[in-house]
Each structure stands twice: as C-alpha cells, then as structure tokens.
Design a protein around this motif. Sequence first.
Motif, PDB file in Angstrom:
ATOM      1  N   GLN A  14       0.797  -1.095   0.125  1.00  0.00           N
ATOM      2  CA  GLN A  14      -0.056   0.019   0.049  1.00  0.00           C
ATOM      3  C   GLN A  14       0.924   1.287  -0.128  1.00  0.00           C
ATOM      4  O   GLN A  14       1.769   1.490   0.989  1.00  0.00           O
ATOM      5  CB  GLN A  14      -0.800   0.062   1.380  1.00  0.00           C
ATOM      6  CG  GLN A  14      -1.870  -1.024   1.239  1.00  0.00           C
ATOM      7  CD  GLN A  14      -2.901  -1.212   0.033  1.00  0.00           C
ATOM      8  OE1 GLN A  14      -3.303  -0.340  -0.291  1.00  0.00           O
ATOM      9  NE2 GLN A  14      -2.683  -2.472  -0.594  1.00  0.00           N
ATOM     10  N   PRO A  15       0.494   2.215  -0.962  1.00  0.00           N
ATOM     11  CA  PRO A  15       1.510   3.388  -1.045  1.00  0.00           C
ATOM     12  C   PRO A  15       1.152   4.449   0.092  1.00  0.00           C
ATOM     13  O   PRO A  15       2.096   4.920   0.552  1.00  0.00           O
ATOM     14  CB  PRO A  15       1.271   4.070  -2.274  1.00  0.00           C
ATOM     15  CG  PRO A  15      -0.062   3.514  -2.741  1.00  0.00           C
ATOM     16  CD  PRO A  15      -0.313   2.011  -2.194  1.00  0.00           C
ATOM     17  N   LYS A  16      -0.141   4.405   0.427  1.00  0.00           N
ATOM     18  CA  LYS A  16      -0.539   5.342   1.260  1.00  0.00           C
ATOM     19  C   LYS A  16      -1.554   4.777   2.441  1.00  0.00           C
ATOM     20  O   LYS A  16      -2.666   4.247   2.000  1.00  0.00           O
ATOM     21  CB  LYS A  16      -1.127   6.444   0.703  1.00  0.00           C
ATOM     22  CG  LYS A  16      -0.593   7.330  -0.094  1.00  0.00           C
ATOM     23  CD  LYS A  16      -1.038   8.575  -0.508  1.00  0.00           C
ATOM     24  CE  LYS A  16      -0.181   9.437  -1.460  1.00  0.00           C
ATOM     25  NZ  LYS A  16      -0.796  10.799  -2.246  1.00  0.00           N
ATOM     26  N   ILE A  17      -1.150   4.748   3.687  1.00  0.00           N
ATOM     27  CA  ILE A  17      -1.963   4.040   4.908  1.00  0.00           C
ATOM     28  C   ILE A  17      -2.114   5.167   5.833  1.00  0.00           C
ATOM     29  O   ILE A  17      -1.115   6.070   6.069  1.00  0.00           O
ATOM     30  CB  ILE A  17      -1.290   2.991   5.485  1.00  0.00           C
ATOM     31  CG1 ILE A  17      -1.201   1.757   4.242  1.00  0.00           C
ATOM     32  CG2 ILE A  17      -2.202   2.336   6.326  1.00  0.00           C
ATOM     33  CD1 ILE A  17      -0.441   0.641   4.885  1.00  0.00           C
ATOM     34  N   ALA A  18      -3.332   5.474   6.005  1.00  0.00           N
ATOM     35  CA  ALA A  18      -3.670   6.438   7.247  1.00  0.00           C
ATOM     36  C   ALA A  18      -2.908   6.110   8.581  1.00  0.00           C
ATOM     37  O   ALA A  18      -2.920   5.065   8.935  1.00  0.00           O
ATOM     38  CB  ALA A  18      -5.004   6.629   7.461  1.00  0.00           C
ATOM     39  N   SER A  19      -2.549   7.221   9.325  1.00  0.00           N
ATOM     40  CA  SER A  19      -1.738   6.787  10.686  1.00  0.00           C
ATOM     41  C   SER A  19      -2.608   6.330  11.523  1.00  0.00           C
ATOM     42  O   SER A  19      -1.824   5.603  12.453  1.00  0.00           O
ATOM     43  CB  SER A  19      -1.173   8.212  11.034  1.00  0.00           C
ATOM     44  OG  SER A  19      -2.151   9.164  11.168  1.00  0.00           O
ATOM     45  N   ASN A  20      -3.878   6.494  11.643  1.00  0.00           N
ATOM     46  CA  ASN A  20      -4.523   5.715  12.537  1.00  0.00           C
ATOM     47  C   ASN A  20      -5.257   4.459  12.071  1.00  0.00           C
ATOM     48  O   ASN A  20      -5.989   3.806  13.004  1.00  0.00           O
ATOM     49  CB  ASN A  20      -5.901   6.730  13.136  1.00  0.00           C
ATOM     50  CG  ASN A  20      -6.746   6.995  11.780  1.00  0.00           C
ATOM     51  OD1 ASN A  20      -6.473   6.601  10.652  1.00  0.00           O
ATOM     52  ND2 ASN A  20      -7.977   7.744  12.124  1.00  0.00           N
TER      53      ASN A  20
END
Length: 126
Positions: A14-20
């Motif tokens: 996954q290129p972008k994963i939410a920090s939460n």
Amino acid sequence: MKSLNSHIEWVSSQPKIASNWTPNLPNFPQFSQCFLIEYKKTMKSESPEICESLVKKSEEEEELQDRECLICTDDIGRSFENTVKCDDCKRRYHDDCLSEWLKIKRTCPACSRLVLNRNEFPPLTK
C-alpha cells in the motif's frame, strides 16, 4: 502466521496508509482446547513446589558455608567476631582485611559491589 504474513505483504504493497489505521489480526497466542483443559486441571491441583533457593531465608541461613576470608585466606571462625558481611553476596571478611582492601578498591572482593568502610562511614542509628 499465514494471516500475519499476508497482512504484512498487504501493508507493504500500500502506497498510502492512514496513520490511525490498525490491522485486523488474530488474537495471539491461540491455545488448543486440549491445552486449556490441562492448564485448568493443573491450576486446580496442588500448588507447585517452589525451588528452595528462591525462598527467602532467615539471617542465620543466609550465611555462606565457606568460612574463609578471600583476602587473607585464613579461617574466619564460627563466631563472626570482627568480621564484615557483604550485603549482596553474603561473604564475610575480617574487619582488618577488608579495611586494608577498601583503601585500594571500594568493592567487594567476591561480587564487585560497592562496599563502604564502616570506620569511614559508620551506620546511622536512631
């Protein structure tokens, strides 16, 4: 482990994963039903025997059987008069031997813990 590995692969791809974001992983450890039954039986039975060396001993029992001063290698005797005991390793030394030793090095000859000279630092009393 397969589930964990697949989640790791998915996160890595996954290129972008939410920090939460938190993954949905299985609860670890997972014990078999057979193990849980045996565990419950064991806990209901008699208490396990405790290793005698782990049980706190009285002051008299804490004395080492070795009756030799490591500094002068002479016998200390049974009365322990004019001796000093290391609080950590429980070894005893002649007062005079330890006083001379502490002029050179401020540690126990056996365990290397800090030892204070009672002549220089007398114990505080009420």
